[in-house]
Write an enzyme that holds these catalytic residues in place. Structure first.
Site, PDB file in Angstrom:
ATOM      1  N   HIS A 129       0.821  -1.221   0.000  1.00 40.62           N
ATOM      2  CA  HIS A 129       0.000   0.000   0.000  1.00 40.62           C
ATOM      3  C   HIS A 129       0.853   1.270   0.000  1.00 40.62           C
ATOM      4  O   HIS A 129       0.396   2.319  -0.427  1.00 40.62           O
ATOM      5  CB  HIS A 129      -0.993   0.002   1.171  1.00 40.62           C
ATOM      6  N   ASP A 165      -0.512  -7.476   0.667  1.00 37.13           N
ATOM      7  CA  ASP A 165       0.052  -6.176   1.026  1.00 37.13           C
ATOM      8  C   ASP A 165       1.568  -6.237   1.192  1.00 37.13           C
ATOM      9  O   ASP A 165       2.144  -5.595   2.054  1.00 37.13           O
ATOM     10  CB  ASP A 165      -0.594  -5.617   2.297  1.00 37.13           C
ATOM     11  N   SER A 240       4.420   1.445   8.629  1.00 38.84           N
ATOM     12  CA  SER A 240       4.004   0.419   7.674  1.00 38.84           C
ATOM     13  C   SER A 240       5.192  -0.109   6.884  1.00 38.84           C
ATOM     14  O   SER A 240       5.976   0.655   6.331  1.00 38.84           O
ATOM     15  CB  SER A 240       2.973   0.997   6.699  1.00 38.84           C
TER      16      SER A 240
END
Length: 290
Positions: A129, A165, A240
């Site tokens: 992402h 992801d 992330s």
């Protein structure tokens, strides 16, 4: 080119419990989601009243907290400050050099996150992402990584997998990143201490400490369901793609998402993709893309 702004984008896929019906106002951390009901607002106010503000200290690999409550007896604060296990300090020193900030820009979009080296040929694992939201997969898109000592290098997108992801980048050998050891499948235990390493809010080389709160947690991240590792180590926007590591410095997961109350940031519930899943996807991507 995107630079570290301190804003910590991207936030990461939002967390939705699979036990909640789609569209219910109880959903946590969905930007622009449905309006909270009165009951939800009461719950949010109660949780906010009980919240403890945690201050994470990256230098030296220490992580600590400050609780705004009654004054501690003389000497008790010093005893608490000395409670960080020395193996976490050693783990932080071992891991930080192999973790990078990831900056993506393309198509008028930009995003930042984290990543880490997984092998000796300079492949870096991060979240898909980050690449997607930064336009890194579009024509003219550019991806840069910044090492813990401040050096910046252009990175190649080897491949992406939106369903898991996971994305894999590659940097030149001159970067000299040390690959991080990966935990063996089935070795992670609930309650063991862990460190989340990355660039929350654009602050590279940040380390926060906690424990494994749960394993095999069934959650929905974005549009996909996942079996995730749950931790209370502080994970914030910009974390992330960074590693969640145990006290031996082994990666147990890829930090991916947080649960929030009305988008208010980390509340001590974070989720990581189990490293055995991430490794399998990364190996497939590398096999196809080199």
């Amino acid at each position: 080119m995107a630079t570290q702004t301190g804003l910590g984008e991207p936030r990461g896929p939002w967390f939705i419990s699979p036990d909640l019906e789609a569209g219910r106002p109880d959903v946590l951390g969905v930007p622009g989601g449905p309006t909270l009901t009165r009951a939800s607002r009461r719950r949010r106010a109660l949780l906010a009243a009980l919240a403890v503000v945690a201050l994470s200290i990256a230098s030296g690999g220490l992580a600590g907290g400050y609780v705004a409550s009654r004054e501690l007896p003389a000497g008790q604060g010093k005893a608490s400050a000395a409670a960080v296990p020395p193996d976490l300090v050693a783990a932080a020193a071992q891991v930080v050099p192999g973790v990078v900030s990831v900056m993506v820009e393309g198509g008028g979009k930009s995003a930042t996150g984290s990543g880490f080296a997984i092998d000796d040929v300079h492949h870096i694992v991060t979240n898909d992402h980050i690449v997607a939201r930064g336009g890194g997969g579009e024509p003219g898109g550019a991806v840069m990584v910044e090492t813990s000592d401040g050096r910046q290098f252009a990175a190649q997108v080897v491949g992406r997998d939106s369903s898991s992801d996971i994305a894999v980048l590659r940097v030149p050998p001159s970067v000299g990143l040390a690959s991080l050891p990966l935990a063996k499948p089935g070795a992670t235990r609930v309650g063991e201490p862990v460190l989340a390493v990355g660039s929350p809010l654009g602050l590279s080389g940040t380390v926060t400490a906690g424990i494994i709160s749960a394993l095999d947690r069934q959650v929905r991240l974005g549009d996909n369901r996942h079996t995730a590792v749950q931790t209370d180590a502080s994970i914030n926007p910009g974390n992330s793609g960074g590693p969640l590591v145990n006290a031996r410095g082994e990666v147990v997961g890829v930090n991916t998402a947080i649960a929030t109350i009305d988008g208010s940031g980390s509340i001590g519930i974070g989720f990581a993709i189990p490293i055995e899943q991430a490794q399998q996807v990364a190996d497939t991507i590398i096999g196809k893309g080199g």
